[in-house]
Design an enzyme around this catalytic site. Structure first.
Site, PDB file in Angstrom:
ATOM      1  N   LYS A  52     -22.384   5.391  82.260  1.00 47.09           N
ATOM      2  CA  LYS A  52     -21.858   6.032  83.479  1.00 47.09           C
ATOM      3  C   LYS A  52     -22.373   5.315  84.718  1.00 47.09           C
ATOM      4  O   LYS A  52     -21.627   5.049  85.661  1.00 47.09           O
ATOM      5  CB  LYS A  52     -22.240   7.522  83.474  1.00 47.09           C
ATOM      6  CG  LYS A  52     -21.537   8.288  82.370  1.00 47.09           C
ATOM      7  CD  LYS A  52     -22.067   9.689  82.123  1.00 47.09           C
ATOM      8  CE  LYS A  52     -21.459  10.211  80.808  1.00 47.09           C
ATOM      9  NZ  LYS A  52     -21.801  11.610  80.516  1.00 47.09           N
ATOM     10  N   GLN A  96     -26.362  15.690  81.630  1.00 47.00           N
ATOM     11  CA  GLN A  96     -26.031  15.158  80.298  1.00 47.00           C
ATOM     12  C   GLN A  96     -26.410  16.172  79.213  1.00 47.00           C
ATOM     13  O   GLN A  96     -27.539  16.653  79.177  1.00 47.00           O
ATOM     14  CB  GLN A  96     -26.784  13.830  80.091  1.00 47.00           C
ATOM     15  CG  GLN A  96     -26.410  13.094  78.830  1.00 47.00           C
ATOM     16  CD  GLN A  96     -24.966  12.591  78.846  1.00 47.00           C
ATOM     17  OE1 GLN A  96     -24.458  12.139  79.861  1.00 47.00           O
ATOM     18  NE2 GLN A  96     -24.309  12.681  77.716  1.00 47.00           N
ATOM     19  N   ASP A 119     -17.538  17.065  85.181  1.00 49.10           N
ATOM     20  CA  ASP A 119     -17.307  17.210  83.741  1.00 49.10           C
ATOM     21  C   ASP A 119     -16.288  18.320  83.447  1.00 49.10           C
ATOM     22  O   ASP A 119     -15.812  18.442  82.318  1.00 49.10           O
ATOM     23  CB  ASP A 119     -18.621  17.553  83.013  1.00 49.10           C
ATOM     24  CG  ASP A 119     -19.345  16.323  82.490  1.00 49.10           C
ATOM     25  OD1 ASP A 119     -18.682  15.289  82.270  1.00 49.10           O
ATOM     26  OD2 ASP A 119     -20.581  16.398  82.295  1.00 49.10           O
TER      27      ASP A 119
END
Ligand code: BQF
Length: 281
Positions: A52, A96, A119
């Site tokens: 990322k 994460q 997300d």
């Protein structure tokens, strides 16, 4: 022999378009910025976070990395997220997953401001996805839809079978396929006679995390096979859920692992970050 769908190449193409968009935003005084939080030292998570970060760099998006020790308290993590929510220079925030077991993932997801939830895991954004009017696309499922579009595969009226029912992939994947008028069946660990369902699939999406779960005898002739799983073998090699070598002889289209859906997940994340930056007043 199936067409092998090149998610890596498509992701590079999409990221290249985004790069120009980022440049335009910067000229207007908007500097897209993504905050990435990682707790502990799960080796796979570290790789994903690094992917990322590298994509942000390539696109000119500023990335902030917060690497917290495994024993970080939930309270401390929530305090960090709260300060990133308040920080106007931050457009996107992601934490994460998975998190260490002493931290409640639900509390963390719910604490991220829905406007910065790149997300699309916050219940407010999940609700938007369910209704079909979203700003943030669910990263992996949206990546799958982009691959299908690139190869001119229309799912309207087709039998699509999703194997796996996670909140991250299976459920939102189902919603995106439904939105495109597919007939969707969701299978999971309690499904009896999985192959009865998979054999009927014009499009099969597997998101389980079990090497060789999907074998050639479970596939309809000329099916489109999308492998979302990333399994790490003892050799260090990556593989998906699908017995690729055998299934590619029977399918019409197939995604490889690595180089299939994985890179598209990252490309969607970049798109969501740009979307967040564009929306900022
Ligand atoms: C590739 C992920 C399971 C659980 C949490 C490129 C990625 C992976 C593979 C990547 C994933 C999987 C990510 C490839 C992010 C996709 O070349 O095939 C990129 O970085 N992913 C994640 O952040 O969390 C996960 C899978």
């Amino acid at each position: 022999m199936a067409v092998i769908m090149d998610g890596k190449a498509l992701s590079e193409k999409l990221k290249n378009n985004l790069k120009n968009e980022v440049e335009g935003l910067k000229n207007k005084g908007k500097n897209p910025c993504l905050a990435v939080i990682i707790v502990g030292d799960n080796p796979a998570s570290k790789i994903y976070v690094n992917n990322k970060k590298k994509s942000c760099e390539a696109l000119g998006i500023k990335s902030l990395e917060y690497a917290l020790p495994a024993d970080t308290t939930e309270e401390k993590l929530l305090t960090l997220i709260s300060s990133l929510n308040e920080d106007e220079s931050v457009d996107g925030i992601l934490c994460q997953l998975p998190l260490p077991s002493h931290i409640c993932e639900k509390n963390v997801i719910n604490s991220i401001s829905p406007e910065k939830d790149v997300d699309a895991f916050h219940p407010e954004n999940v609700g938007h996805i369910m209704i079909g009017d979203y700003t943030f696309l669910p990263c992996t499922p949206a990546g799958v839809m982009e691959i299908l579009k690139e190869y001119d595969i229309d799912v309207s009226g087709k039998n699509c079978v999703v194997v796996g029912r996670s909140n991250i992939v299976g459920k939102p994947m189902t919603m995106l396929l439904l939105k495109e008028n597919a007939t969707v069946t969701v299978c999971h660990s309690r499904t009896q006679n999985l192959c009865e369902f998979t054999k009927k699939a014009d499009v099969l999406v597997s998101a389980v995390g079990k090497p060789n779960l999907i074998t050639a005898d479970m596939i309809k002739e000329n099916a489109v096979v999308i492998d979302v799983a990333i399994n790490r073998l003892e050799s260090g090699k990556l593989c998906g859920d699908v017995d690729f070598e055998a299934v590619k002889e029977k399918a019409s289209y197939i995604t490889p692992v690595p180089g299939g859906v994985g890179p598209m997940t990252i490309a969607t994340l970049m798109k969501n970050t740009v979307t967040a930056a564009k929306k900022k007043v």
